[in-house]
Write a protein that holds these residues in place. Structure first.
Motif, PDB file in Angstrom:
ATOM      1  N   GLY A   1       0.793  -1.220   0.000  1.00 24.65           N
ATOM      2  CA  GLY A   1       0.000   0.000   0.000  1.00 24.65           C
ATOM      3  C   GLY A   1       0.817   1.256   0.000  1.00 24.65           C
ATOM      4  N   ASP A   2       2.147   1.183   0.003  1.00 25.29           N
ATOM      5  CA  ASP A   2       2.969   2.385   0.011  1.00 25.29           C
ATOM      6  C   ASP A   2       3.163   2.922  -1.409  1.00 25.29           C
ATOM      7  N   VAL A   3       3.087   4.245  -1.525  1.00 22.02           N
ATOM      8  CA  VAL A   3       3.413   4.929  -2.781  1.00 22.02           C
ATOM      9  C   VAL A   3       4.666   5.733  -2.508  1.00 22.02           C
ATOM     10  N   ILE A   4       5.780   5.382  -3.198  1.00 22.01           N
ATOM     11  CA  ILE A   4       7.102   5.913  -2.872  1.00 22.01           C
ATOM     12  C   ILE A   4       7.604   6.718  -4.064  1.00 22.01           C
ATOM     13  N   MET A   5       8.161   7.904  -3.815  1.00 19.40           N
ATOM     14  CA  MET A   5       8.809   8.714  -4.850  1.00 19.40           C
ATOM     15  C   MET A   5      10.318   8.593  -4.639  1.00 19.40           C
TER      16      MET A   5
ATOM     17  N   ASP B   1      -4.091   1.469   3.606  1.00 17.04           N
ATOM     18  CA  ASP B   1      -4.049   0.408   4.612  1.00 17.04           C
ATOM     19  C   ASP B   1      -4.401  -0.949   4.042  1.00 17.04           C
ATOM     20  N   SER B   2      -5.385  -0.971   3.139  1.00 16.47           N
ATOM     21  CA  SER B   2      -5.834  -2.267   2.605  1.00 16.47           C
ATOM     22  C   SER B   2      -4.886  -2.824   1.555  1.00 16.47           C
ATOM     23  N   GLY B   3      -3.838  -2.067   1.259  1.00 18.54           N
ATOM     24  CA  GLY B   3      -2.893  -2.533   0.238  1.00 18.54           C
ATOM     25  C   GLY B   3      -3.325  -2.111  -1.168  1.00 18.54           C
ATOM     26  N   LEU B   4      -2.413  -2.251  -2.122  1.00 23.84           N
ATOM     27  CA  LEU B   4      -2.669  -1.886  -3.524  1.00 23.84           C
ATOM     28  C   LEU B   4      -2.551  -3.126  -4.394  1.00 23.84           C
ATOM     29  N   THR B   5      -3.445  -3.226  -5.363  1.00 20.18           N
ATOM     30  CA  THR B   5      -3.362  -4.348  -6.327  1.00 20.18           C
ATOM     31  C   THR B   5      -2.879  -3.882  -7.695  1.00 20.18           C
ATOM     32  N   ALA B   6      -3.071  -2.593  -8.011  1.00 20.44           N
ATOM     33  CA  ALA B   6      -2.605  -2.059  -9.308  1.00 20.44           C
ATOM     34  C   ALA B   6      -2.508  -0.547  -9.197  1.00 20.44           C
TER      35      ALA B   6
ATOM     36  N   GLU C   1      -0.900  13.197 -15.810  1.00 22.40           N
ATOM     37  CA  GLU C   1      -1.605  14.175 -14.977  1.00 22.40           C
ATOM     38  C   GLU C   1      -2.424  13.485 -13.885  1.00 22.40           C
ATOM     39  N   LEU C   2      -2.820  12.218 -14.131  1.00 21.44           N
ATOM     40  CA  LEU C   2      -3.664  11.473 -13.194  1.00 21.44           C
ATOM     41  C   LEU C   2      -3.012  10.135 -12.875  1.00 21.44           C
ATOM     42  N   VAL C   3      -3.351   9.595 -11.706  1.00 17.78           N
ATOM     43  CA  VAL C   3      -2.898   8.258 -11.348  1.00 17.78           C
ATOM     44  C   VAL C   3      -4.102   7.508 -10.740  1.00 17.78           C
ATOM     45  N   LEU C   4      -4.299   6.271 -11.191  1.00 16.31           N
ATOM     46  CA  LEU C   4      -5.423   5.453 -10.707  1.00 16.31           C
ATOM     47  C   LEU C   4      -4.868   4.341  -9.810  1.00 16.31           C
ATOM     48  N   LEU C   5      -5.433   4.244  -8.613  1.00 16.17           N
ATOM     49  CA  LEU C   5      -5.015   3.208  -7.667  1.00 16.17           C
ATOM     50  C   LEU C   5      -6.143   2.202  -7.489  1.00 16.17           C
ATOM     51  N   ALA C   6      -5.803   0.901  -7.586  1.00 13.86           N
ATOM     52  CA  ALA C   6      -6.769  -0.163  -7.266  1.00 13.86           C
ATOM     53  C   ALA C   6      -6.370  -0.725  -5.899  1.00 13.86           C
ATOM     54  N   THR C   7      -7.282  -0.633  -4.928  1.00 14.11           N
ATOM     55  CA  THR C   7      -6.947  -1.017  -3.541  1.00 14.11           C
ATOM     56  C   THR C   7      -7.358  -2.445  -3.251  1.00 14.11           C
ATOM     57  N   GLY C   8      -6.888  -2.923  -2.097  1.00 16.01           N
ATOM     58  CA  GLY C   8      -7.245  -4.264  -1.667  1.00 16.01           C
ATOM     59  C   GLY C   8      -8.710  -4.393  -1.280  1.00 16.01           C
ATOM     60  N   GLN C   9      -9.418  -3.254  -1.067  1.00 14.72           N
ATOM     61  CA  GLN C   9     -10.850  -3.292  -0.739  1.00 14.72           C
ATOM     62  C   GLN C   9     -11.721  -3.230  -1.997  1.00 14.72           C
TER      63      GLN C   9
END
Length: 1284
Positions: free
Chosen positions: A43-47, A62-67, A75-83
């Protein structure tokens, strides 16, 4: 170079566990921020800052990231979460919105159904009504495959406006669903249920389709969705069910290549990775390249992606830290035929098949072909044999590095791997047979073992010699392998003759079989020459004719060798459409090119195809004039369909095969190829082939003769025997024209020697018609009867009478013995009516005086029998000559009519004479009767009257005299003033002395009126015996010496004092006045001309506009200001005068006088002054003889002072004239017309300036004689020395 430059650990700061169980779900390079964004499964997003090498956690889920997926514009970023939610954020990680991945709603793009589109309401054909009820029993969708990793896949459309998310749907049975979301994360559509849908997902950058994979009961497909979620097409992968697992699908930048990343599974375990490259053409998907990575752990790819800037560059990273970079480009594998072996085969790779199309026989659209070769493995490269006699032979390199050699043969039964293309398609050419197979094993170190495409640029040099290129040990190094095969090496390895390392990356290799030269191109543009036939093969820089090393300014994706004007050059085309010849860029809009035996063909972005001869030019000329503007009838350029690319050129033919962007083929016959082939056929006397080609492709048939008139006329019989068809020969006749088509429509190439026109005195059409008719009559006059008729009709003056006589002869022959061969008279007449207007043919048939033929023609026309039968019956009753006369008069052939009427006897003479008078046929009529006959005299008298009415009295008198009508001849000669002839006629009439004297006095009066005093004096003295009147006439006409002769002859010296001396003194005074007037006028005109020229010069230099003049100069300029202005607009006058041309000559002369006006300020005053000065000089010049005669008489009678005065006056004006000539007719004025305004070195500005200068400086003279000074006769001795 492939070296690792930055290494940052994610485990040190605890972002990933050290046991390696962590997973990165997203990584993106952000160039504008100079950092890399990394997202972990935790679930961490690191620069990660690349310059400081520091890590910063910008957020955590918290639920983690799947994609994690960034939009194309970053310009945009899409996060798919564990929930199972989606979070859209800005590039600064500020949340925009959050949505559940799994939605019950279809989306905004839901379909509206109005009833008739339902399954229940449609016609089901053979399925019957049960198909409507079957809808309720919905097909069960199986759950997702156990081989899938279950993580969502995210893919953006190329413009970043939509994003597709594929995820396993927990509400159903666990199948994959694809949902399309907008940029604001608003659901647009949901895919329809697809059984066996898999994890891979890739949206085509151009935006039309979304690719995924589907496992079906008996096959494995790549399927495509539209944006609305509906399926739209698919293609099948070459694997059995369960044999391979698709990891990813990747589209390249320009949407032309789809990469499929698979894992080959054996017994459920993944072994080797395979990357396949697929392209589509003409709605068919082709597997173009198959990269089989080894089963070793280090060889397995862990990352695969297309370059974001270069469309056809693919990057792969292997576990053993090997980074592979592939640059692909399109190439057409074509055989290069020649005149002796016209082979035009093109091979297309389609997975484990090679599709071969033989274009010399048939043009079939892909994916169909003439025949196909089935191989055990996917094919990566093909190479045609370069030997001219074995051009159809083919070598195939497959993914297992095996080379299969196919030889041309004529039987398909022996080799099952060769199949004819298409169902029921029968090839009329030799197919290929598998001869042998070699293994290609060359040890080149670790790099080659990791690289699945170990060998590239596979080239077949000669029967058992091949070249291949592999990667060197270093990144920018290559190795050229020189391979040879032995006949006994069936199934074995090729022998490695030599491996030559190259300091550079070899990106292309081309071979010229004629010069046997191999050119190698490196990535930096250098060109090397490989001496493969040398005992020790070596590489040297390729040098041009001047000795400099050739280097392309940019790397080229297509190269070829060509001999241009005897010099071998290398041609190159970049992916940016730049076209090079050696190191010179000759065009920047070329899309494809190909070389045939003697031509270079290129297609351009301006949708044209240019065909340039390589024989008729030098390399420098071609480089200089390649993109130059073409002449109007230039055969080198033609328009083609938008996006066309050259596939191949068929040798010994005129076909050029082009491929459209969609993939379909078009055949065009380029005019340059057509004319070159026709010229070859004509030079070889192959008239039939040339004729059929010209007829089919609408080339004017005059070229058959115009190409080489002498050869054509010498081989007319050969031409007729080859063509044979009467219709074809008639077609040739009907197209004949006078113009030389090699100079107008089809200009000859530079190299061809221009043939001199044979028989220049004769008409071309008549010459060809006569020559061919003679040949046809010699070969078979019956067979070629219609063509012989055509040759008569097509002459410049149609010989219709002769053609009708031929028809008449046919009719006579048929009456005696009907001909088995040839055409009937009826058919011949019907054909003639097709060529000639029926009324014209009727008149010519009447002119043959054959009434049967006339009736035959009339029956074919639209004439009413009641109209022509009575006329013909009337003619039949007449006497033969009078009948011919009546017909000729009806046809207005009056000369023939006159001839026939003269034979009809004296009773028709009055009619004859009336016809002569009506049609003015006097000269012809005089020839028809003997000179002494009364008819001849009657015609002569009528002719004389006719000439008298036209005021041709002298000619009338001659005719009257010839016919013995002396009285009328005398009147005619008196009227014409021919006094000698009139006196002759008076003598023939026996005039008395008194009658002669009266006649002489009358004639003398007429002569005086005509200023012929000397001739009048002769008449009065010799025939009227009135010498006193004769002397007075001579004095009046200033014939002083003749007057003195008569005075002394008749001893009348008293006349000297009473008449001669006063007349001489009066003449002297008159001449002085005239000469003074001439001198004054000349001086005035000369001065005015100099003023006008000065004003024009000032106007030309712009002095009149700069500052206002004052004083006397102002008056002078104001006087002639209009002169300058009007002179500036002289072109206007010349245009307006074109209206005058249609007027009467009187008005035209009046307009000329008005234009050349001496009035000050008139538009062409300078021209008028030149004209007046020239006339003045000519008048003065003619006075020399008259003054000389007068001076002699003045001296004779002692008037020396008056004589001296006259001589001095004339001498003065002549001296003035002589001095003024160079001033009036200057050198510039005489040379001005010759100044070249136009020419190859002129520019638009120079031409305009020259015309402006000429318009102001030089007078607009229409009579060139005015620009030349009059000649002065200095040889004439007019002065008397004793007066000096």
């Amino acid at each position: 170079s492939g070296q690792v430059t930055t290494d940052i650990s994610l485990t040190v700061d605890g972002f990933l566990p050290e046991d390696g169980s962590g997973r990165i779900v997203g990584i993106e390079d952000l160039p504008d921020q100079e950092c890399v964004c990394v997202a972990t499964e935790a679930g961490d997003v690191i620069m990660c800052n690349l310059s400081t090498k520091q890590l910063e956690c910008v957020g955590s889920v918290d639920s983690g990231l799947t994609a994690v997926s960034w939009s194309p514009d970053q310009e945009l970023v899409l996060l798919a979460t564990g929930q199972q939610t989606l979070i859209m954020m800005t590039k600064d990680f500020e949340p925009i919105t959050e949505r559940e991945i799994h939605q019950d709603d279809f989306g905004e793009g839901k379909f509206i159904t109005v009833g008739w589109g339902k399954k229940e309401t449609q016609f089901h054909g053979s399925e019957g009504k049960e198909a409507a009820r079957r809808k309720q029993m919905c097909e069960e969708v199986p759950p997702a495959s156990s081989m899938d990793d279950g993580r969502p896949r995210v893919t953006w459309r190329g413009d970043g406006q939509f994003v597709a998310v594929s995820a396993i749907c927990p509400q159903t049975v666990g199948d994959w669903k694809v949902r399309v979301w907008s940029r604001e994360l608003v659901l647009q559509s949901t895919s329809e249920p697809v059984p066996g849908l898999e994890q891979a997902l890739a949206w085509k950058p151009s935006g039309s389709l979304i690719a995924s994979t589907q496992e079906k009961p008996n096959k494995h497909d790549v399927v495509f969705f539209e944006k609305n979620g509906l399926l739209h097409g698919e293609f099948t992968l070459p694997f059995q069910k369960g044999q391979a697992k698709v990891k990813e699908l990747l589209w390249n930048l320009d949407s032309t290549i789809l990469a499929v990343w698979l894992e080959d599974s054996k017994d459920g375990k993944s072994s080797a990775s395979i990357v396949q490259l697929w392209t589509v053409g003409n709605y068919h998907w082709y597997l173009k390249q198959s990269l089989r990575f080894g089963s070793a752990e280090r060889s397995q790819p862990v990352a695969l992606l297309w370059d974001p800037e270069i469309p056809c560059r693919l990057h792969a990273l292997c576990r053993g830290w090997h980074a592979l970079c592939y640059d692909w480009h399109w190439s057409t594998d074509r055989s290069i035929g020649d005149e002796s072996h016209p082979v035009a085969n093109v091979a297309v790779i389609d997975g484990d098949k090679v599709l071969v199309t033989a274009f010399q026989r048939s043009v079939v659209p892909p994916p169909m072909c003439t025949f196909q070769l089935q191989l055990p493995q996917a094919v990566n490269q093909v190479a045609f044999h370069s030997d001219p006699t074995r051009r159809a032979d083919l070598a195939v390199l497959d993914a297992d590095n095996r080379i299969s050699i196919y030889r041309a043969g004529d039987s398909t039964g022996k080799d099952r791997s060769v199949a004819l293309g298409g169902s029921g398609f029968k090839a009329s050419i030799e197919t290929l047979q598998l001869e042998k197979t070699y293994r290609l094993e060359v040890s080149c170190g670790e790099v080659t073992r990791v690289n699945p495409l170990a060998f590239r640029l596979f080239t077949w040099l000669q029967d058992s010699t091949f070249l291949a290129v592999s990667q060197g040990q270093l990144a920018a190094h290559s190795v050229i392998h020189h391979l040879t095969g032995r006949p006994e090496a069936e199934g074995g390895c090729l022998d490695l003759r030599l491996s030559l390392p190259v300091d550079g990356d070899v990106i292309s290799l081309c071979y010229n079989p004629k010069s046997r030269a191999v050119a190698v191109q490196l990535a930096d543009g250098r060109i090397l020459k490989y001496f493969w036939e040398a005992p020790t093969p070596a590489l040297e820089p390729w040098r041009s004719s001047n000795g400099s090393a050739v280097r392309f300014p940019s790397p080229c994706v297509q190269t070829a060798l060509a001999v241009i004007g005897g010099e071998e050059a290398i041609l190159g085309l970049t992916d940016r459409s730049r076209f090079f010849m050696n190191d010179v860029e000759v065009a920047s809009n070329v899309t494809s090119f190909a070389t045939s035996e003697e031509f270079l063909l290129v297609t351009t972005h301006s949708h044209s195809c240019q065909c340039v001869s390589l024989r008729d030019t030098s390399l420098k000329d071609l480089q200089a004039g390649f993109s130059g503007s073409s002449t109007p009838n230039n055969e080198t350029l033609r328009k083609v369909e938008r996006g066309s690319r050259i596939v191949t050129v068929v040798p010994q033919d005129t076909k050029l095969i082009l491929q459209m962007p969609r993939g379909n083929l078009e055949t065009v016959h380029h005019r340059a190829l057509v004319l070159a082939q026709i010229r070859k056929w004509l030079d070889r006397l192959m008239f039939k082939e040339a004729f059929e080609c010209m007829r089919k492709l609408r080339i004017n048939l005059n070229l058959l003769y115009d190409h080489n008139p002498k050869v054509f006329l010498e081989n007319v019989e050969t031409f007729i025997k080859q063509i044979e068809s009467v219709n074809y020969i008639n077609l040739f006749f009907t197209e004949l024209k006078e113009e030389d088509f090699t100079k107008t429509m089809y200009p000859s190439p530079v190299s061809s020697s221009v043939q001199p026109q044979e028989y220049p005195g004769q008409n071309k059409v008549d010459l060809v018609c006569d020559a061919m008719r003679a040949a046809m009559e010699n070969i078979n006059p019956q067979k070629y009867c219609l063509s012989i008729l055509t040759s008569h009709v097509k002459k410049s003056t149609p010989e219709l009478e002769i053609a009708l006589q031929k028809v008449q002869e046919l009719r006579v022959t048929e009456a005696v013995s009907p001909a088995a061969e040839g055409v009937t008279a009826e058919a011949a007449l019907k054909y003639l009516l097709f060529l000639v207007d029926v009324n014209e043919l009727y008149d010519h048939s009447l002119g043959t005086y054959d009434f049967d033929l006339v009736v035959m023609v009339a029956e074919k026309s639209q004439k009413d029998p009641k109209e022509y039968l009575p006329f013909l019956n009337t003619l039949r009753k007449m006497e033969t000559n009078y009948q011919c006369y009546t017909i000729d008069k009806y046809l207005k052939r009056y000369k023939k009519a006159l001839c026939h009427l003269s034979k009809c006897g004296p009773e028709h003479f009055s009619e004859f004479l009336n016809l002569v008078k009506d049609q003015n046929l006097y000269s012809e009529a005089l020839k028809l009767y003997p000179p002494d006959s009364p008819e001849h005299e009657a015609v002569g008298s009528a002719f004389g009257e006719h000439l008298s009415q036209k005021h041709l009295y002298e000619q009338a008198g001659l005719i009257f005299a010839r016919c013995g009508a002396f009285e009328r001849a005398l009147d005619a000669f008196v009227s014409s003033g021919s006094w000698q002839q009139a006196l002759c006629m008076a003598s023939r009439l026996g005039y008395t002395a008194d009658q002669l004297a009266g006649l002489a006095r009358g004639l003398a009066g007429k002569l005086v009126e005509q200023r012929k005093h000397a001739e009048a004096a002769v008449l009065l003295e010799q025939y009227a015996q009135d010498y006193e009147e004769a002397v007075l006439l001579l004095i009046e006409g200033t014939f002083w010496e003749e007057a003195l002769r008569l005075i002394h002859k008749y001893n009348r010296l008293d006349i000297l004092e009473t008449n001669v001396k006063p007349a001489i003194l009066e003449a002297q005074r008159n001449y002085l006045v005239i000469l003074d007037s001439q001198k004054t006028t000349f001086t005035r005109h000369r001065k005015r001309l100099l003023v006008v020229r000065e004003l024009k010069e000032q106007a030309r230099q712009g002095l009149l506009d700069d500052e206002p003049p004052d004083g006397a100069e102002a008056d002078l300029l104001s006087e002639s200001g209009s002169t300058v202005m009007a002179s500036d607009t002289s072109s206007k006058y010349s245009h307006s005068n074109s209206r005058i041309s249609a007027r009467s000559s009187k008005n035209r002369r009046k307009a000329e006088r008005k234009r050349h006006s001496l009035k000050e300020g008139s538009p062409l005053e300078d021209v008028a002054l030149l004209e007046a000065l020239a006339e003045n000089i000519r008048t003065t010049e003619t006075m020399k003889g008259e003054v000389h005669s007068l001076l002699k008489e003045l001296v004779l009678f002692g008037y020396d002072e008056q004589a001296r005065q006259l001589q001095q006056a004339l001498e003065e004006i002549l001296q003035v004239i002589e001095r003024s000539l160079p001033e009036i007719w200057t050198t510039d004025l005489q040379q001005n017309p010759a100044n070249p305004v136009l020419g190859p070195n002129s520019t638009a500005n120079s031409i305009t300036a020259a015309y402006q200068q000429q318009r102001i400086a030089a007078p607009a003279v229409h009579d060139a004689q005015l620009l030349i000074p009059p000649k002065l006769n200095k040889n004439m001795q007019w002065k008397l020395t004793l007066l000096q």
